[in-house]
Design a protein around this motif. Structure first.
Motif, short mmCIF file in Angstrom:
data_model
loop_
_atom_site.label_atom_id
_atom_site.label_comp_id
_atom_site.label_asym_id
_atom_site.label_seq_id
_atom_site.Cartn_x
_atom_site.Cartn_y
_atom_site.Cartn_z
N MET A 1 25.69 -28.06 -16.41
CA MET A 1 26.26 -29.37 -16.23
C MET A 1 25.88 -30.24 -17.43
SD MET A 1 25.82 -32.04 -13.10
CE MET A 1 24.12 -32.47 -13.21
N ARG A 2 26.83 -30.84 -18.05
CA ARG A 2 26.58 -31.71 -19.20
C ARG A 2 26.42 -33.14 -18.72
NH1 ARG A 2 26.32 -31.74 -24.52
NH2 ARG A 2 27.13 -33.50 -25.64
N LEU A 3 25.30 -33.76 -19.09
CA LEU A 3 25.00 -35.11 -18.67
C LEU A 3 25.21 -36.12 -19.77
CD1 LEU A 3 21.66 -34.36 -16.80
CD2 LEU A 3 23.91 -34.69 -15.79
N ASP A 4 25.72 -35.69 -20.89
CA ASP A 4 25.83 -36.54 -22.07
C ASP A 4 26.90 -37.60 -21.88
OD1 ASP A 4 25.69 -37.61 -24.58
OD2 ASP A 4 26.58 -35.89 -25.59
N GLY A 5 26.48 -38.84 -21.90
CA GLY A 5 27.42 -39.94 -21.81
C GLY A 5 27.57 -40.62 -23.16
N GLY A 6 27.25 -39.90 -24.23
CA GLY A 6 27.32 -40.46 -25.56
C GLY A 6 26.02 -41.13 -25.97
N GLY A 7 25.05 -41.13 -25.12
CA GLY A 7 23.75 -41.73 -25.40
C GLY A 7 23.25 -42.48 -24.18
N PHE A 8 22.03 -42.93 -24.25
CA PHE A 8 21.48 -43.69 -23.15
C PHE A 8 22.24 -45.01 -23.02
CE2 PHE A 8 18.20 -41.02 -21.99
CZ PHE A 8 17.46 -40.60 -23.07
N PHE A 9 22.32 -45.52 -21.81
CA PHE A 9 23.02 -46.77 -21.56
C PHE A 9 22.06 -47.93 -21.77
CE2 PHE A 9 26.76 -44.77 -20.27
CZ PHE A 9 26.39 -43.62 -19.57
N ALA A 27 17.36 -35.44 -24.65
CA ALA A 27 16.16 -35.87 -23.94
C ALA A 27 15.69 -34.80 -22.97
CB ALA A 27 16.43 -37.18 -23.19
N ILE A 28 16.61 -34.24 -22.21
CA ILE A 28 16.26 -33.18 -21.27
C ILE A 28 15.70 -31.97 -22.00
CG2 ILE A 28 17.23 -31.50 -19.64
CD1 ILE A 28 19.05 -33.78 -18.63
N ALA A 29 16.30 -31.60 -23.11
CA ALA A 29 15.81 -30.46 -23.88
C ALA A 29 14.40 -30.71 -24.41
CB ALA A 29 16.76 -30.16 -25.04
N ASP A 30 14.15 -31.91 -24.90
CA ASP A 30 12.82 -32.24 -25.42
C ASP A 30 11.77 -32.19 -24.31
OD1 ASP A 30 13.99 -32.66 -27.88
OD2 ASP A 30 13.91 -34.85 -27.77
N ILE A 31 12.09 -32.77 -23.16
CA ILE A 31 11.15 -32.78 -22.04
C ILE A 31 10.89 -31.37 -21.55
CG2 ILE A 31 10.76 -33.59 -19.68
CD1 ILE A 31 12.59 -36.01 -20.44
N ALA A 32 11.95 -30.58 -21.41
CA ALA A 32 11.81 -29.21 -20.92
C ALA A 32 10.98 -28.36 -21.87
CB ALA A 32 13.20 -28.58 -20.72
N THR A 33 11.14 -28.58 -23.16
CA THR A 33 10.38 -27.81 -24.15
C THR A 33 8.89 -28.09 -24.04
OG1 THR A 33 12.25 -27.79 -25.67
CG2 THR A 33 10.08 -27.42 -26.63
N VAL A 34 8.52 -29.34 -23.84
CA VAL A 34 7.11 -29.72 -23.81
C VAL A 34 6.49 -29.48 -22.44
CG1 VAL A 34 5.50 -31.65 -24.05
CG2 VAL A 34 7.36 -31.35 -25.69
N PHE A 35 7.18 -29.90 -21.37
CA PHE A 35 6.58 -29.86 -20.04
C PHE A 35 7.02 -28.66 -19.20
CE2 PHE A 35 6.52 -34.46 -21.13
CZ PHE A 35 5.15 -34.62 -21.16
N HIS A 36 8.04 -27.93 -19.63
CA HIS A 36 8.52 -26.72 -18.93
C HIS A 36 9.03 -27.01 -17.53
CE1 HIS A 36 6.78 -24.52 -22.27
NE2 HIS A 36 5.66 -25.18 -22.07
N TRP A 53 9.88 -40.27 -20.19
CA TRP A 53 9.35 -38.91 -20.28
C TRP A 53 9.66 -38.28 -21.63
CZ3 TRP A 53 5.56 -37.01 -17.75
CH2 TRP A 53 5.27 -37.45 -16.47
N ARG A 54 10.80 -38.63 -22.21
CA ARG A 54 11.12 -38.10 -23.54
C ARG A 54 10.12 -38.61 -24.58
NH1 ARG A 54 15.97 -38.67 -27.85
NH2 ARG A 54 15.76 -36.57 -28.67
N GLU A 55 9.75 -39.87 -24.47
CA GLU A 55 8.77 -40.44 -25.39
C GLU A 55 7.42 -39.74 -25.22
OE1 GLU A 55 6.92 -42.90 -28.28
OE2 GLU A 55 8.92 -42.11 -27.96
N ARG A 56 7.03 -39.48 -23.99
CA ARG A 56 5.78 -38.75 -23.75
C ARG A 56 5.85 -37.36 -24.35
NH1 ARG A 56 4.94 -40.34 -17.40
NH2 ARG A 56 4.91 -42.57 -17.76
N ALA A 57 6.98 -36.70 -24.20
CA ALA A 57 7.14 -35.36 -24.78
C ALA A 57 7.06 -35.42 -26.30
CB ALA A 57 8.48 -34.75 -24.34
N ARG A 58 7.67 -36.44 -26.90
CA ARG A 58 7.63 -36.59 -28.35
C ARG A 58 6.20 -36.76 -28.84
NH1 ARG A 58 7.29 -40.42 -32.21
NH2 ARG A 58 6.99 -42.07 -30.69
#
Length: 66
Positions: A1-9, A27-36, A53-58
């Motif tokens: 499922m694609r959640l991309d709305g062109g960017g965060f609102f 964002a989901i990819a970054d979070i999943a990579t770091v936190f699994h 959560w993306r910022e925390r992953a970064r």
């Protein structure tokens, strides 16, 4: 499922300092990579929380300078 709305609102995340140019999928990819986390972990997550959560992953990834 694609959640991309062109960017965060911008309306939902306000002026919290999160980059609005990042796509939801990125964002989901970054979070999943770091936190699994599994894909279901993001289903009910508001965009502001996803951005947080993306910022925390970064920061944890060691790419805090980017």
């Amino acid at each position: 499922m694609r959640l991309d709305g062109g960017g965060f609102f911008a309306e939902e995340i306000g002026t919290a300092g999160y980059p609005i140019s990042a796509s939801v999928d990125d964002a989901i990819a970054d979070i999943a990579t770091v936190f699994h986390w599994p894909p279901a972990a993001y289903d009910a997550m508001p965009l502001a929380e996803l951005a947080s959560w993306r910022e925390r992953a970064r920061l944890r990834s060691g790419n805090a300078d980017e």
